[in-house]
Motif scaffolding. Structure first.
Motif, PDB file in Angstrom:
ATOM      1  N   GLY A 187       0.813  -1.211   0.000  1.00 51.37           N
ATOM      2  CA  GLY A 187       0.000   0.000   0.000  1.00 51.37           C
ATOM      3  C   GLY A 187       0.845   1.259   0.000  1.00 51.37           C
ATOM      4  O   GLY A 187       0.538   2.236  -0.705  1.00 51.37           O
ATOM      5  N   LEU A 188       1.932   1.261   0.781  1.00 45.96           N
ATOM      6  CA  LEU A 188       2.815   2.426   0.807  1.00 45.96           C
ATOM      7  C   LEU A 188       3.489   2.645  -0.544  1.00 45.96           C
ATOM      8  O   LEU A 188       3.700   3.788  -0.963  1.00 45.96           O
ATOM      9  CB  LEU A 188       3.872   2.258   1.904  1.00 45.96           C
ATOM     10  CG  LEU A 188       3.420   2.617   3.319  1.00 45.96           C
ATOM     11  CD1 LEU A 188       4.436   2.140   4.343  1.00 45.96           C
ATOM     12  CD2 LEU A 188       3.205   4.115   3.446  1.00 45.96           C
ATOM     13  N   VAL A 220       2.169   1.897  -3.497  1.00 44.74           N
ATOM     14  CA  VAL A 220       1.140   2.481  -4.364  1.00 44.74           C
ATOM     15  C   VAL A 220       0.908   3.944  -3.988  1.00 44.74           C
ATOM     16  O   VAL A 220       0.763   4.818  -4.855  1.00 44.74           O
ATOM     17  CB  VAL A 220      -0.168   1.675  -4.260  1.00 44.74           C
ATOM     18  CG1 VAL A 220      -1.295   2.367  -5.021  1.00 44.74           C
ATOM     19  CG2 VAL A 220       0.036   0.266  -4.799  1.00 44.74           C
ATOM     20  N   LEU A 221       0.880   4.237  -2.672  1.00 43.91           N
ATOM     21  CA  LEU A 221       0.703   5.611  -2.205  1.00 43.91           C
ATOM     22  C   LEU A 221       1.836   6.501  -2.697  1.00 43.91           C
ATOM     23  O   LEU A 221       1.602   7.627  -3.175  1.00 43.91           O
ATOM     24  CB  LEU A 221       0.638   5.626  -0.676  1.00 43.91           C
ATOM     25  CG  LEU A 221       0.644   6.989   0.025  1.00 43.91           C
ATOM     26  CD1 LEU A 221      -0.486   7.877  -0.489  1.00 43.91           C
ATOM     27  CD2 LEU A 221       0.535   6.803   1.534  1.00 43.91           C
ATOM     28  N   GLY A 230      -3.589   3.333  -1.841  1.00 54.74           N
ATOM     29  CA  GLY A 230      -2.420   3.159  -0.974  1.00 54.74           C
ATOM     30  C   GLY A 230      -2.716   3.442   0.482  1.00 54.74           C
ATOM     31  O   GLY A 230      -2.321   2.674   1.372  1.00 54.74           O
ATOM     32  N   SER A 243      -2.587   0.256   3.171  1.00 52.24           N
ATOM     33  CA  SER A 243      -1.548   0.306   4.207  1.00 52.24           C
ATOM     34  C   SER A 243      -2.129   0.645   5.570  1.00 52.24           C
ATOM     35  O   SER A 243      -1.803   0.000   6.580  1.00 52.24           O
ATOM     36  CB  SER A 243      -0.474   1.329   3.831  1.00 52.24           C
ATOM     37  OG  SER A 243      -1.034   2.617   3.641  1.00 52.24           O
TER      38      SER A 243
END
Length: 462
Positions: free
Chosen positions: A90-91, A93-94, A129, A133
Motif C-alpha cells: 500500500g505504501l 502504491v501511495l 495506498g 496500508s
C-alpha cells in the motif's frame, strides 16, 4: 495420592511497546505522504498555478471516495500473506500516486485537461495506498495489542501520525523555498523515499510467528469469503451500531475543519497568522486529549469495550458543549474567550478519538469467523466517507447560511448542528459498546465448557 495439578494457563502477552512504536512509525510515514498531496500540492495548485480551488478539493474528495474499498483490502490481508506485505504494498502504491500527483501539479497550468485526467489516476492510487496500508496497520495493531494497552497504543500511533505530518510539513516548507518545479520534484521525491525506507525498517520482522488470541478462542477456521464476512459484520448489532457511531462522530469531528479559520477571520477579525495560530491551539488541545485518554484508558485493566466507552461518551458530549459555546461566541464576537473555547474543543475531540480507536481494536477481534482486517476496513471506510462529507457539509452550510443571514448566525447554525451530531454519536457509542457477549466470547465459553483443560495460545511476540 495427590490430585493431579492443572497446567498453568499463561496469558497471551501481545505486542511490546517497541512494536507498537514501530507501527506508529508506519502511521507517521502514511501521514507524511498524505500531507504532501492534500496540503502542499493543494496550495500550489490554487496559489502558484491559479487553478480553481474546487479542482484540488475534488481530487482530495475523490481519494476519500476510493477508500470505500477498505473492507476489500482488509479482507485480503486476512486471507493470508501477512499484514506487512499489504502495508508495504500500500505504501508503494501511495508513493507512486503521490509522485504522479506532483507531476500533475507541475503540468496543470500548461495542460489542464490531461492534468485533470492524470490527477484522477494519481488520487485513485493515493486512496488505494492509504486504504491498503492504513487498514492493514490498524488490523495488525488490533490483533496484537493486549486489552489493557489498547487506549495507550491508539494514543501512541495517532500522536506519531500527527507528528509525522507536522515534522514533514516543517521540513518541506524549509526545503521548498525558493520555489521552483525542479526543487518541488526533488523535495517530494526525497520525502516519499524517506517515508518508504522508515516504514520498511519498522515492519521488518514485526509480525508474530504465532497468533495471539485475546478472546481465548482458536482461529482454526479459514476466513469466510468477502460477502460472507460483510454479512456477518452487519448481522451483529454492536458492529452495525459502531459503524454508525464512527460515521456520526467523524463527520462531526471534521465539519469545522475547513470553516474554523474563516470563522476566526469573519467574526473575530483575526489576521491569517492569528487564525493559523488558533488552528494550532485546537491541534494542541487534540494532542493533550489524546495523551489523557491514552493514559486514563490504559489505567483500566478490564476488557473492552466496557471501559473505554465512558471516555468516548465524555469526549463526544464535551465536544458538543464546546461547540455550543462556539455557537454563542459566534453571536458575541470580539471579547469571547475564543482561544480557550477552541482548545477545549480540541481536547474533547482528542479524548473521544483515541478512546474510539481503542474500542475499535477491541471490537475488531470479536467476530465469530471474520478477522480484524475486514472489520477495520468497514470502519475505515465509514470514517473516510464521514471525513469527506463532513468538510463538504460544513463548508456548504456556511456558504448557504451567509447568503440567508449574517455571518455570525451562519456559523452559529453549523456549530449547533455539529454539536447535535456529537450528542447522537455519544448515544450511538453507548448502544454499540454496552455489556454483553460478542459472538467470539460466546464461542469461547462453549469451547471452555467442552474441554476439561482448555489451552491458551502462547504466541507472545515483540
Amino acid at each position: 495420592m495427590h490430585a493431579p495439578t492443572s497446567p498453568t494457563l499463561q496469558k497471551p502477552q501481545g505486542l511490546s511497546w517497541f512494536a507498537i512504536i514501530r507501527i506508529g512509525l508506519v502511521q507517521a510515514s502514511i501521514g507524511a505522504m498524505v500531507m504532501l498531496t492534500t496540503t502542499v500540492l493543494n496550495r500550489l495548485m490554487v496559489v502558484e498555478y491559479s487553478l480553481a480551488a474546487a479542482l484540488p478539493a475534488g481530487l482530495v474528495g475523490w481519494h476519500y471516495a476510493v477508500q470505500l474499498c477498505r473492507p476489500l483490502w482488509g479482507h485480503g490481508s486476512d486471507k493470508g500473506g501477512g499484514r506487512a506485505i499489504w502495508i508495504m504494498g500500500g505504501l508503494g502504491v501511495l508513493g507512486a500516486g503521490a509522485l504522479l500527483a506532483v507531476k500533475v501539479t507541475l503540468m496543470s497550468a500548461a495542460s489542464p485537461v490531461p492534468g485533470l485526467m492524470l490527477g484522477v489516476l494519481a488520487y485513485t492510487l493515493i486512496g488505494i495506498g492509504v486504504g491498503a496500508s492504513g487498514t492493514s496497520a490498524l488490523a495488525l495493531l488490533a490483533s496484537g495489542v493486549a486489552p489493557e494497552r489498547r487506549a495507550a497504543a491508539a494514543a501512541v500511533t495517532w500522536i506519531m501520525m500527527i507528528a509525522g505530518i507536522v515534522v514533514s510539513a516543517i521540513t518541506v516548507s524549509q526545503l521548498i523555498d525558493p520555489f521552483s518545479p525542479q526543487r518541488l520534484w526533488w523535495v517530494a521525491s526525497g520525502l516519499l523515499a524517506a517515508c518508504f525506507i522508515i516504514a520498511s525498517i519498522a515492519t521488518f520482522r514485526l509480525e508474530p510467528r504465532e497468533a495471539v488470541d485475546f478472546a481465548e478462542t482458536a482461529k482454526d477456521a479459514s476466513p469466510p469469503d468477502f460477502k460472507e464476512a460483510i454479512a456477518e459484520i452487519f448481522a451483529e448489532k454492536a458492529a452495525r451500531r459502531f459503524t454508525l457511531f464512527i460515521f456520526a462522530s467523524m463527520m462531526a469531528f471534521n465539519m469545522q475543519d475547513l470553516i474554523l479559520e474563516p470563522f476566526a477571520g469573519l467574526v473575530f477579525g483575526m489576521t491569517p497568522g492569528e487564525s493559523t495560530g488558533l488552528g494550532g491551539m485546537q491541534s494542541g488541545g487534540v494532542l493533550v486529549g489524546m495523551i489523557v485518554a491514552g493514559i486514563g484508558g490504559s489505567a483500566f485493566k478490564g476488557r473492552m469495550p466496557v471501559e473505554l466507552r465512558h471516555w468516548i461518551v465524555f469526549g463526544c458530549l464535551g465536544s458538543a458543549i464546546a461547540l455550543a459555546c462556539l455557537a454563542v461566541g459566534a453571536k458575541v464576537g470580539v471579547g469571547w474567550p475564543i482561544h480557550a473555547n477552541v482548545f477545549a474543543l480540541g481536547f474533547c475531540n482528542g479524548l473521544f478519538a483515541v478512546a474510539a480507536i481503542g474500542a475499535m481494536m477491541g471490537l475488531a477481534g470479536s467476530g465469530e469467523r471474520t478477522r480484524e482486517g475486514v472489520r477495520m476496513g468497514v470502519w475505515g471506510a465509514s470514517q473516510a466517507i464521514a471525513f469527506g462529507l463532513g468538510g463538504l457539509v460544513g463548508s456548504l452550510g456556511v456558504d448557504i447560511g451567509r447568503k440567508m443571514m449574517d455571518d455570525g448566525s451562519a456559523f452559529q447554525f453549523v456549530f449547533a448542528a455539529e454539536g447535535a451530531l456529537f450528542v447522537v454519536a455519544a448515544w450511538l457509542a453507548l448502544r454499540a459498546t454496552q455489556k454483553g457477549l460478542t459472538p467470539r466470547k460466546a464461542a469461547a465459553i462453549a469451547k471452555t465448557q467442552s474441554n476439561q483443560q482448555p489451552k491458551y495460545s502462547n504466541g507472545a511476540f515483540a
